[in-house]
Design a protein around this motif. Structure first.
Motif, PDB file in Angstrom:
ATOM      1  N   UNK A  15      34.285  41.055  51.839  1.00 44.96           N
ATOM      2  CA  UNK A  15      35.000  39.808  52.082  1.00 44.96           C
ATOM      3  C   UNK A  15      36.181  39.671  51.129  1.00 44.96           C
ATOM      4  N   UNK A  16      37.276  39.103  51.644  1.00 49.17           N
ATOM      5  CA  UNK A  16      38.346  38.644  50.766  1.00 49.17           C
ATOM      6  C   UNK A  16      38.044  37.217  50.331  1.00 49.17           C
ATOM      7  N   UNK A  17      38.801  36.758  49.320  1.00 50.70           N
ATOM      8  CA  UNK A  17      38.384  35.542  48.625  1.00 50.70           C
ATOM      9  C   UNK A  17      39.566  35.035  47.804  1.00 50.70           C
ATOM     10  N   UNK A  18      40.268  34.053  48.304  1.00 52.45           N
ATOM     11  CA  UNK A  18      41.476  33.585  47.615  1.00 52.45           C
ATOM     12  C   UNK A  18      41.164  32.876  46.311  1.00 52.45           C
ATOM     13  N   UNK A  19      40.048  32.127  46.267  1.00 50.21           N
ATOM     14  CA  UNK A  19      39.797  31.229  45.144  1.00 50.21           C
ATOM     15  C   UNK A  19      39.714  31.957  43.808  1.00 50.21           C
ATOM     16  N   UNK A  20      39.185  33.183  43.797  1.00 53.86           N
ATOM     17  CA  UNK A  20      38.872  33.826  42.539  1.00 53.86           C
ATOM     18  C   UNK A  20      40.092  33.957  41.637  1.00 53.86           C
ATOM     19  N   UNK A  21      41.276  34.248  42.155  1.00 47.64           N
ATOM     20  CA  UNK A  21      42.474  34.309  41.324  1.00 47.64           C
ATOM     21  C   UNK A  21      43.512  33.239  41.683  1.00 47.64           C
ATOM     22  N   UNK A  22      43.576  32.831  42.927  1.00 48.68           N
ATOM     23  CA  UNK A  22      44.555  31.817  43.320  1.00 48.68           C
ATOM     24  C   UNK A  22      44.020  30.403  43.100  1.00 48.68           C
ATOM     25  N   UNK A  23      42.716  30.300  42.894  1.00 47.60           N
ATOM     26  CA  UNK A  23      42.045  29.063  42.482  1.00 47.60           C
ATOM     27  C   UNK A  23      42.139  27.925  43.518  1.00 47.60           C
ATOM     28  N   UNK A  35      24.670  43.185  49.435  1.00 47.79           N
ATOM     29  CA  UNK A  35      25.048  43.458  50.827  1.00 47.79           C
ATOM     30  C   UNK A  35      26.233  42.623  51.303  1.00 47.79           C
ATOM     31  N   UNK A  36      26.648  41.676  50.469  1.00 50.84           N
ATOM     32  CA  UNK A  36      27.858  40.896  50.727  1.00 50.84           C
ATOM     33  C   UNK A  36      28.700  40.976  49.463  1.00 50.84           C
ATOM     34  N   UNK A  37      29.834  41.664  49.545  1.00 53.56           N
ATOM     35  CA  UNK A  37      30.684  41.849  48.368  1.00 53.56           C
ATOM     36  C   UNK A  37      31.970  41.046  48.537  1.00 53.56           C
ATOM     37  N   UNK A  38      32.175  40.082  47.632  1.00 58.13           N
ATOM     38  CA  UNK A  38      33.427  39.340  47.601  1.00 58.13           C
ATOM     39  C   UNK A  38      34.352  40.017  46.601  1.00 58.13           C
ATOM     40  N   UNK A  39      35.257  40.842  47.098  1.00 62.16           N
ATOM     41  CA  UNK A  39      36.120  41.621  46.221  1.00 62.16           C
ATOM     42  C   UNK A  39      37.318  40.790  45.765  1.00 62.16           C
ATOM     43  N   UNK A  40      37.777  41.090  44.539  1.00 59.84           N
ATOM     44  CA  UNK A  40      38.916  40.376  43.970  1.00 59.84           C
ATOM     45  C   UNK A  40      40.260  41.018  44.298  1.00 59.84           C
ATOM     46  N   UNK A  41      40.333  41.724  45.389  1.00 64.71           N
ATOM     47  CA  UNK A  41      41.592  42.341  45.815  1.00 64.71           C
ATOM     48  C   UNK A  41      42.549  41.259  46.298  1.00 64.71           C
ATOM     49  N   UNK A  42      43.824  41.387  45.911  1.00 64.22           N
ATOM     50  CA  UNK A  42      44.851  40.409  46.243  1.00 64.22           C
ATOM     51  C   UNK A  42      45.891  41.016  47.191  1.00 64.22           C
ATOM     52  N   UNK A  43      46.624  40.188  47.936  1.00 61.84           N
ATOM     53  CA  UNK A  43      47.625  40.717  48.882  1.00 61.84           C
ATOM     54  C   UNK A  43      48.636  41.650  48.235  1.00 61.84           C
ATOM     55  N   UNK A  44      49.055  41.372  47.002  1.00 61.21           N
ATOM     56  CA  UNK A  44      50.048  42.218  46.336  1.00 61.21           C
ATOM     57  C   UNK A  44      49.518  43.614  46.035  1.00 61.21           C
TER      58      UNK A  44
END
Length: 682
Positions: free
Chosen positions: A336-344, A564-573
């Motif tokens: 999963x992607x996840x905006x909150x982790x760095x974009x808050x 089994x559910x990984x919320x990765x901290x990958x960002x669009x950049x």
């Protein structure tokens, strides 16, 4: 010569002592016994002594015989000891319960014992291994108290795992309240700890603790006072010097029990079981346990070994529990992607969520997590179109919820949607119609029985509507991967959000990676939220805490941390900044595994773990040294095979090379300071 009272006492003392020593000592004891009785009386008394001794001290061994539990009754009290390969890992430790139907800690009478062999094969579709063959020897010893009610003490002993629990039975009583467990774990002198302290009830942000989010000790001697003076949470890892390792945890906790913890340790190394504190769960609910009879307690588990291999590979949390219901559907694990982790918080708006939906689609990820505040900053009225947009991109949606009724002050919404059955079922019906696949529920703050019932109610209702569940701000999941088929993962650790909140935690990121695989993640899936390629923990590199680890380290955590559910901290950049081979690895990395193997490591220093998905292997390595490190790995199952290696370059970015594991199964890895590597097969 007649047998006197003093003579009998002498005989029992000498016999008991000699059994614990040698055959020679036992022979000498028999010689001493003859001084007190005639030859005829000697044989009669010897038979009686053997009969009584069997009833007082019973032993159950693992199938291969190396692991032994000795259950003893002395002066009406119960004790046990643990020995592995002839070495004592737990000294005489107490057992028993204090209950509303009587005391099961003293004046107990033995009422019989039974043994059986346990042999079971079961599937763990979302675990660190897909199939488990569990073989153990079981001893059930029954004792009665003054009221003639019964306590069964149940031990199951596998080759490296011990599970034990109590069952209370009564002929004329319908329910029982347990006030206290006398259960203890007494470690030998010189034992050191890797354990995490219990936080005060109602402490932390918006009074949301305890939530299993404290730092681990690193090689502290047993008996060292904890940070808060309230004991320690599970799991707890103990290093018994040169004799081995012991990991203690708990499993089988449902709405019928409370989550327990360890007390402060005594200077002699004794830790006992504690029930929840009064202030947990906002003060709501009892600190005791009440249930119908017969009442089976939670299981306490001990995984032991001369090395850390059994610790990493254990399935102890699932071996003694069973699914509480059949799943309503097949739940799909994923990334999963996840905006909150760095974009808050500010990122929880329609446009930014579209950006992260597009990122998930570009990476081939199954999910996007739409985190806190979506109810206000996006709005319920706009969610159908946003969810439809995600689905049009082949991405499914996970929604965040606050658990709160009256037990936390956290302001983030949606609120009051999960704390009562009518509201919860209405909300889940709405999600089902929109095609939402899962929920993340946050801010629980307690281990009381009433809190465990809330977890169970959320899980069972979610399954009714086809939703999987991820818990945050939460207790340790105790066997829930098997008990509740739609429970995917839980936080229950000091996780990646703290990289954003604290430079000190960011400085310790590599250290943490060498502890969690041997502790928290050894007993249950863990939603840490790994893999960050931004140089600073922020939306861009202009502000925020600094990342100290290498890019290859970050890639390794995708394998090192099991969920089994990984919320990765990958960002669009990162799509433009990282080389194709790094992105390709992150696009293909699995999240469920058919097999997990310990390769090498020591908590606080380094960790190497191998996982298999189908016929492909992934070996992740990280270390906490502030100097470069070289590791020679033993991978005999890959002997002579070609592998790919994501490794540290001098500039701390990641490079890719192909190599061959030599014919003896050896492979050398070189890592930069606070670095890592991934070895994998095509």
């Amino acid at each position: 010569m007649r047998c006197t009272t003093n003579g009998i006492l002498f005989i029992f003392r000498r016999l008991s002592a000699s059994i614990k020593t040698t055959v020679v000592g036992f022979r000498n004891t028999l010689i001493e016994i003859k001084k007190y009785v005639t030859m005829r009386g000697f044989y009669s008394l010897l038979l009686c002594i053997f009969f009584v001794e069997i009833m007082v001290a019973q032993e159950v061994c693992s199938p291969e015989g190396a692991l032994k539990v000795r259950l003893m009754q002395e002066d009406g009290m119960l004790w046990y000891e643990v020995e592995y390969r002839g070495k004592t890992l737990l000294e005489r430790s107490p057992l028993g319960l204090e209950t509303s139907i009587g005391d099961f800690t003293e004046n107990l009478r033995h009422a019989g014992s039974a043994t059986r062999k346990v042999d079971e094969t079961y599937a763990l579709p979302h675990g660190k291994t897909s199939r488990v063959h569990y073989v153990a020897n079981e001893l059930t010893a029954t004792y009665t108290n003054a009221g003639n009610d019964s306590l069964d003490v149940i031990f199951q002993v596998a080759d490296n795992d011990i599970s034990f629990a109590y069952r209370i039975r009564s002929k004329d009583k319908c329910r029982c309240t347990i006030y206290r467990e006398r259960t203890g774990f007494d470690f030998p002198a010189g034992t050191t700890t890797f354990i995490t302290p219990q936080a005060p009830a109602g402490s932390g942000w918006m009074r949301s603790k305890p939530s299993y989010e404290e730092e681990y000790t690193v090689e502290e001697p047993v008996g060292t006072p904890s940070r808060y003076g309230l004991g320690y949470t599970f799991p707890a890892l103990f290093h018994v010097g040169n004799d081995g390792w012991v990991l203690i945890s708990e499993t089988g906790v449902s709405s019928k029990y409370a989550g327990t913890r360890l007390s402060e340790g005594t200077v002699d190394g004794l830790y006992t079981i504690e029930f929840p504190m009064k202030g947990e769960n906002g003060g709501i609910g009892d600190t005791t346990v009440t249930a119908a009879l017969p009442l089976l307690t939670s299981w306490k588990t001990l995984t032991v070994g001369e090395t850390l291999k059994p610790i990493v590979e254990t399935t102890s949390a699932c071996n003694v529990v069973n699914p509480l219901y059949e799943p309503s559907k097949n739940y799909m694990p994923g990334r999963s992607t996840w905006s909150w982790i760095l974009w808050q918080d500010a990122s929880c708006n329609y446009k930014d969520q579209q950006t992260f939906i597009d990122l998930a689609a570009a990476m081939g990820y199954e999910y996007i997590l739409i985190d806190a505040l979506w109810d206000k900053q996006i709005g319920y009225e706009n969610m159908p179109s946003l969810i439809a947009y995600a689905q049009s991109k082949g991405v499914d949606v996970i929604l965040w919820y606050n658990s709160n009724g009256a037990w936390n002050d956290a302001p983030q919404g949606p609120k009051h949607k999960m704390d009562t059955a009518p509201a919860r079922r209405k909300e889940m019906e709405w999600m089902k119609k929109l095609g939402v696949k899962g929920i993340k529920v946050d801010f629980f703050g307690g281990d009381k029985q009433t809190t465990m019932k809330l977890y169970e109610d959320i899980l069972t209702d979610a399954d009714r509507y086809g939703l999987f569940v991820n818990f945050h701000g939460t207790t340790l999941p105790r066997g829930w991967e098997r008990m509740y088929p739609n429970h995917f993962t839980s936080e229950a650790t000091l996780a990646s959000e703290n990289l954003v909140f604290s430079q000190d935690f960011a400085d310790k990121e590599a250290l943490v990676s060498t502890i969690l695989p041997f502790t928290r993640n050894a007993v249950a899936a863990m939603d840490f939220g790994p893999v960050f390629f931004n140089r600073r923990f922020s939306k861009d590199d202009g502000y925020g805490n600094y990342r100290r680890t290498t890019d290859a380290f970050q890639a390794a955590t995708a394998v090192l941390y099991q969920s089994p559910l990984q919320h990765f901290g990958i960002m669009p950049n990162n799509l433009d900044e990282q080389p194709d081979y790094v992105l390709d690895f992150m696009k293909k990395v699995p999240v469920v595994w058919d097999e997990t193997r310990f390769v090498d490591g020591y908590p606080g220093k380094f960790c190497v773990i191998a996982r298999r998905a189908g016929d492909k292997w992934y070996i992740a390595a990280t270390h906490a040294d502030h100097q470069p490190k070289e590791l020679k790995l033993s991978l005999p199952w890959l002997a002579g095979k070609q592998v790919k290696i994501l490794y540290d370059k001098d500039d701390r970015t990641a490079d890719l090379r192909e190599s061959a594991v030599d014919k003896k199964g050896n492979l050398t890895l070189r890592m930069q300071s606070l670095g890592g590597a991934v070895v994998y097969t095509d």
